[in-house]
Design a protein around this motif. Structure first.
Motif, PDB file in Angstrom:
ATOM      1  N   THR A 135      48.241  52.045  27.290  1.00 30.16           N
ATOM      2  CA  THR A 135      47.835  50.927  28.149  1.00 30.16           C
ATOM      3  C   THR A 135      47.526  51.424  29.553  1.00 30.16           C
ATOM      4  N   SER A 182      42.949  52.064  31.957  1.00 33.31           N
ATOM      5  CA  SER A 182      42.941  50.631  32.215  1.00 33.31           C
ATOM      6  C   SER A 182      42.010  50.310  33.379  1.00 33.31           C
ATOM      7  N   THR A 183      41.459  49.115  33.407  1.00 33.42           N
ATOM      8  CA  THR A 183      40.602  48.702  34.520  1.00 33.42           C
ATOM      9  C   THR A 183      41.069  47.375  35.102  1.00 33.42           C
ATOM     10  N   ASN A 184      42.309  47.041  34.925  1.00 32.46           N
ATOM     11  CA  ASN A 184      42.873  45.821  35.461  1.00 32.46           C
ATOM     12  C   ASN A 184      43.396  46.101  36.872  1.00 32.46           C
ATOM     13  N   ASN A 220      45.531  44.603  38.799  1.00 37.25           N
ATOM     14  CA  ASN A 220      46.985  44.465  38.922  1.00 37.25           C
ATOM     15  C   ASN A 220      47.704  45.697  38.398  1.00 37.25           C
ATOM     16  N   PHE A 221      47.144  46.315  37.374  1.00 32.45           N
ATOM     17  CA  PHE A 221      47.753  47.541  36.859  1.00 32.45           C
ATOM     18  C   PHE A 221      47.789  48.604  37.957  1.00 32.45           C
ATOM     19  N   TYR A 222      46.660  48.805  38.648  1.00 33.48           N
ATOM     20  CA  TYR A 222      46.583  49.833  39.688  1.00 33.48           C
ATOM     21  C   TYR A 222      47.459  49.497  40.889  1.00 33.48           C
ATOM     22  N   GLU A 231      36.635  45.495  43.860  1.00 38.06           N
ATOM     23  CA  GLU A 231      35.760  45.944  42.773  1.00 38.06           C
ATOM     24  C   GLU A 231      34.312  45.613  43.125  1.00 38.06           C
TER      25      GLU A 231
END
Length: 185
Positions: free
Chosen positions: A96, A100-102, A104-106, A121
């Motif tokens: 995951t 990833s390109t979310n 919030n993940f970064y 973005e």
């Protein structure tokens, strides 16, 4: 296991094979007959094979795998915990995280390194973002399809952030790193 597709049972196959038998005096359908024993043997073989096929199908999906956990751990350079459920969860987390390109993940990933960031973005060609000589997408060149700017709000030294992000960002994402302290006025 049969999570993705439940395997057929021996009884399922036996009933199917029995229904396919020809009718007539030459074909006895009595329990214990040679034909009945052969049908049970075939039903058992098919059920075993079906169970194995369902296990193989389950191993194609990380959430249901059980036989290929060591291979996944090795490929992702993870250490085994000795607990299949925990190893499976670690593999899923790593998959995951990677690529990833979310946004919030970064943000959460950077927080783990002590950075408070915002993410902007952009689409392919944005005035004021791309500099002369930057590779960017055109109708004939789709090598750069996505741009993102990570804005650090609390640390000027962006080298560690750039390094850690470069390990997990997809190759098709063009990244920019900027320090811009949060103005509390």
């Amino acid at each position: 296991m049969g999570v993705i597709r439940k395997p057929n049972t021996q009884d399922d196959y036996y009933l199917t094979f029995s229904a396919m038998q020809p009718q007539g005096l030459a074909w006895t359908h009595e329990p214990g007959s040679l034909i009945d024993s052969y049908l049970k043997f075939m039903a058992n073989s098919f059920a075993d094979f079906d169970n194995d096929i369902c296990d193989v199908a389950d191993d194609f999906v990380p959430t249901t795998m059980k036989y290929t956990i060591p291979e996944w751990l090795s490929a992702l350079e993870l250490k085994s915990t000795g607990n299949d459920a925990q190893d499976r969860a670690n593999i899923i987390a790593q998959l995951t995280m990677t690529g990833s390109t979310n946004p919030n993940f970064y943000i959460n990933y950077a927080n783990g390194s002590g950075y408070s960031i915002r993410v902007k973005e952009y689409g392919p060609i944005i005035t004021g973002i791309y500099r002369c000589g930057d590779a960017c997408a055109t109708m004939n060149d789709i090598s750069e399809m996505f741009a993102v700017t990570f804005i650090s709000e609390n640390q000027e030294d962006l080298a560690p952030l750039e390094q850690s992000m470069s390990d997990i960002l997809p190759a098709w994402v063009k990244c920019y790193f900027v320090y811009q302290p949060l103005n509390n006025d």
